[in-house]
Design an enzyme around this catalytic site. Sequence first.
Site, mmCIF file in Angstrom:
data_model
loop_
_atom_site.group_PDB
_atom_site.id
_atom_site.type_symbol
_atom_site.label_atom_id
_atom_site.label_comp_id
_atom_site.label_asym_id
_atom_site.label_seq_id
_atom_site.Cartn_x
_atom_site.Cartn_y
_atom_site.Cartn_z
ATOM 1 N N ASP A 171 0.810 -1.215 0.000
ATOM 2 C CA ASP A 171 0.000 0.000 0.000
ATOM 3 C C ASP A 171 0.846 1.269 0.000
ATOM 4 O O ASP A 171 0.626 2.172 -0.815
ATOM 5 C CB ASP A 171 -0.941 0.003 1.214
ATOM 6 C CG ASP A 171 -1.790 1.261 1.265
ATOM 7 O OD1 ASP A 171 -2.845 1.289 0.628
ATOM 8 O OD2 ASP A 171 -1.373 2.228 1.942
ATOM 9 N N GLY A 199 -4.761 2.466 -0.887
ATOM 10 C CA GLY A 199 -4.379 1.708 -2.081
ATOM 11 C C GLY A 199 -4.944 0.307 -2.062
ATOM 12 O O GLY A 199 -5.483 -0.186 -3.062
ATOM 13 N N ASP A 200 -4.832 -0.356 -0.927
ATOM 14 C CA ASP A 200 -5.410 -1.695 -0.765
ATOM 15 C C ASP A 200 -6.931 -1.654 -0.871
ATOM 16 O O ASP A 200 -7.545 -2.478 -1.560
ATOM 17 C CB ASP A 200 -5.025 -2.272 0.598
ATOM 18 C CG ASP A 200 -3.645 -2.892 0.600
ATOM 19 O OD1 ASP A 200 -3.310 -3.601 -0.350
ATOM 20 O OD2 ASP A 200 -2.900 -2.655 1.566
ATOM 21 N N LEU A 201 -7.531 -0.720 -0.148
ATOM 22 C CA LEU A 201 -8.992 -0.668 -0.078
ATOM 23 C C LEU A 201 -9.624 -0.408 -1.447
ATOM 24 O O LEU A 201 -10.612 -1.047 -1.820
ATOM 25 C CB LEU A 201 -9.435 0.407 0.916
ATOM 26 C CG LEU A 201 -9.021 0.168 2.370
ATOM 27 C CD1 LEU A 201 -9.391 1.362 3.225
ATOM 28 C CD2 LEU A 201 -9.667 -1.095 2.913
ATOM 29 N N GLY A 204 -9.437 -3.432 -3.658
ATOM 30 C CA GLY A 204 -10.487 -4.375 -3.287
ATOM 31 C C GLY A 204 -11.856 -3.945 -3.771
ATOM 32 O O GLY A 204 -12.663 -4.765 -4.214
#
Length: 429
Positions: A171, A199-201, A204
Amino acid sequence: KNKNINFLAYIFILSYRLNIKRYIMKNSLDGIKVLDLTRVLAGPYCTQMLGDLGAEIIKVERPGGGDDTRGFAPPFVKDENGEETDLSAYYCGANRNKKSITVNLSKKEGQDLIKKLLKDCDILVENFKTGTLEKYGLGYNDLKIEFPRLIYCSITGFGQTGPYASRPGYDGLIQAMGGVMALTGEPNGEPMKVGVPIGDLMAGMFASVGILAAVRHQIQTGEGQFIDIGMLDTHVAWLANQGMNYLSTDKNPERLGNQHPNIVPYQVMPTSDGYIVLSVGNDPTFERFCKLAGEEKLINDPKFKTNADRVSNREFVTNVLNEITKKHTSEWWLKELEKEKIGCGPINTLSQVFSDPHVKAREMIVNMDHKKTGKSPLKLIANPIKMHETPPSYRMPPPLLGEHTDEILSEKIGLSEAEIKNLKDNEII
């Protein structure tokens, strides 16, 4: 007469089927089955979203250690006595509505178990480094012939193609490479990442949207497909107005701290006892603000008259307005601005967020029973999607490592107790 009778019979049957469907379908994704080969955050957040909407999620973890986030602590969740458990708060935030099974993917027997589980699954989601599952015979091209209906979603740092495809993605790294850190922070300070792993969220979130579109295609055609989600791609996609500001001018936007690049005032404002956020989205709203503040002279001032004027004279305008807002307390401003329908808000700590009456009214905290917490409920952040007919549901708390291994292998594949014991003895599960 017979035609009328047939028509009435058709309406009756159709109504009956619709009622049965409504009765059975409590969630939007009821009947959809997902094999979840993800860990950390981007993938688990995606599959939790699908699980909240009704999909059945089988989370595959490595024996012994499981999802890396099981060790991302402290903090750990506390039990009914206020004592810390070994349950990571981080892990709990992205893994409800899942069953956990442990499988050693590096072993041929483990790979065979995955393929047997796929016979009953619609979707596979994974976030291994590019090429990893291909080494185990579990890449999309390895599976698509045997499972033509399979929707295979791969979430990686940089996608399946391009010069960075083989790099690992994290991230903080993606926030740096994707431009948001260059946009975030004080003008004279260092580049700053966002305070949550955005970034991760967002990877997803985009993955879940792609999967839902693929499910629609699958229902219509009977065909599956490959979904390639790169975290850097999704990061670039949500640069939004700042990305467009650059594309329109070929100039790198400057860091503006808490200020908006295209609107003034739309920022943190000092008060006599703290700070508030003031959001003035158009010129009529700015006029109302000036009248409330007793500063009508600013309405026709050439540096203040239009939003374009205010943006062009940002530093001067900000300094003048800061002195105006310092004349009253935060409470006064919030109360009076609200009366005038001028966008404003307090700058809340997380304790204030979760105790906010509106957040409570919107039921953004969900309590679940968990083996580790005993009589004390496990508090989780709720799904924000509000649907009248098929709302998100909270059926299962975040699972213990391998909690459902025996159940799934027995019920889904039909293995006997002896076969399951043999797999355990050989460290396959």
